[in-house]
Scaffold this motif. Sequence first.
Motif, PDB file in Angstrom:
ATOM      1  N   LEU A  93       0.849  -1.185   0.000  1.00 61.38           N
ATOM      2  CA  LEU A  93       0.000   0.000   0.000  1.00 61.38           C
ATOM      3  C   LEU A  93       0.883   1.233   0.000  1.00 61.38           C
ATOM      4  CD1 LEU A  93      -2.452   1.844   0.518  1.00 61.38           C
ATOM      5  CD2 LEU A  93      -2.442   1.076   2.895  1.00 61.38           C
ATOM      6  N   GLY A  94       0.802   2.028  -1.061  1.00 61.61           N
ATOM      7  CA  GLY A  94       1.588   3.240  -1.162  1.00 61.61           C
ATOM      8  C   GLY A  94       0.704   4.453  -1.341  1.00 61.61           C
ATOM      9  N   VAL A  95       0.940   5.477  -0.525  1.00 65.02           N
ATOM     10  CA  VAL A  95       0.207   6.734  -0.617  1.00 65.02           C
ATOM     11  C   VAL A  95       1.120   7.791  -1.226  1.00 65.02           C
ATOM     12  CG1 VAL A  95      -0.885   8.592   0.700  1.00 65.02           C
ATOM     13  CG2 VAL A  95      -1.310   6.205   1.325  1.00 65.02           C
ATOM     14  N   SER A  96       0.669   8.447  -2.292  1.00 63.03           N
ATOM     15  CA  SER A  96       1.391   9.538  -2.928  1.00 63.03           C
ATOM     16  C   SER A  96       2.797   9.087  -3.342  1.00 63.03           C
ATOM     17  CB  SER A  96       1.401  10.756  -2.002  1.00 63.03           C
ATOM     18  OG  SER A  96       1.797  11.916  -2.682  1.00 63.03           O
ATOM     19  N   ASP A 120      -3.899   8.021  -4.136  1.00 61.30           N
ATOM     20  CA  ASP A 120      -3.585   9.444  -4.327  1.00 61.30           C
ATOM     21  C   ASP A 120      -2.140   9.625  -4.786  1.00 61.30           C
ATOM     22  OD1 ASP A 120      -6.086  11.021  -3.138  1.00 61.30           O
ATOM     23  OD2 ASP A 120      -5.696   9.293  -1.866  1.00 61.30           O
ATOM     24  N   SER A 121      -1.793   8.904  -5.832  1.00 62.83           N
ATOM     25  CA  SER A 121      -0.406   8.865  -6.265  1.00 62.83           C
ATOM     26  C   SER A 121      -0.249   9.449  -7.670  1.00 62.83           C
ATOM     27  CB  SER A 121       0.112   7.427  -6.197  1.00 62.83           C
ATOM     28  OG  SER A 121       1.518   7.385  -6.338  1.00 62.83           O
ATOM     29  N   VAL A 217      -3.629  17.722  -5.060  1.00 60.90           N
ATOM     30  CA  VAL A 217      -2.179  17.580  -5.122  1.00 60.90           C
ATOM     31  C   VAL A 217      -1.777  16.734  -6.331  1.00 60.90           C
ATOM     32  CG1 VAL A 217      -0.110  16.765  -3.909  1.00 60.90           C
ATOM     33  CG2 VAL A 217      -1.973  17.858  -2.642  1.00 60.90           C
ATOM     34  N   THR A 218      -2.249  15.494  -6.380  1.00 64.13           N
ATOM     35  CA  THR A 218      -2.010  14.662  -7.565  1.00 64.13           C
ATOM     36  C   THR A 218      -3.266  14.578  -8.425  1.00 64.13           C
ATOM     37  OG1 THR A 218      -2.461  12.694  -6.223  1.00 64.13           O
ATOM     38  CG2 THR A 218      -0.166  13.310  -6.530  1.00 64.13           C
TER      39      THR A 218
END
Length: 269
Positions: A93-96, A120-121, A217-218
Amino acid sequence: MTAAPAALAAGAVHTREAGDPDAPLLLCLHGIGSSSAAFTPQLDRLADQVHVVAWDAPGYANSPDPDHAPGLDGYADTAAALIREHGGPAHVLGVSWGGVIALRLAARHPELVASLIVADSSRGSGTHPDRAKAMLGRAEQLAAEGPQAFAAARGPRLVSAAAPPALVERVVTTMAASVRSPGYGYAAEAMAGADLTDELPAITAPALVLCGEQDTVTGTDESQAIAGALATSVYVTLSGAGHLANQERPEAFNAWVRAHLHVVARVPA
């Protein structure tokens, strides 16, 4: 593919963990302005289903500074070493910024990534010169202003306008306690040089791609571009959330993660 040496030995990276170590592994990679503290809602509420491990990236919070700029591959290889240390493979799990690392990890070490949750990446700031310049400028801002002022200016932008004051305060406090030079500068440099557009179609891990509806942001367009390029993906927009959807809408976010893990790993929902 031959992996470059890891930026840090896995044992040197600070982690927060919750859940049964024998359960499927969920590795959580935070955004560029945060730390493992950003995953408190997942550590608290997903530990009955999986073994949740959230890192402080090299040069952040309680993890030591690397002795050189790791580059995106260095961060990915450090995450790979952490997965191996925990017996891997992992659902990642990766955020941004963490999502960018997760995608590169899946491309470089496909045998270690059982599935992806990318929140949100982006494909990296190297997709456009203006984005790359802005990313490097943020590192200069931190160096000039210090963590407290930097967090006070940037933190509120990461949640929706309707976010409760307590959440805004928590985001700002976490950022101020997590970012420093040179770690943030190394991360910004990696992001400024990253453009994953061409490698996304080769990633085979099944993916859940989420984005807050009010992420400025993204943004949803970028998350949709990621989902559309991956071989196997589901895309979800979370209403009422900004860039930090996992913190602003944790119940909905976690429900989607549970459903994803149930489908791809037959983990009880």
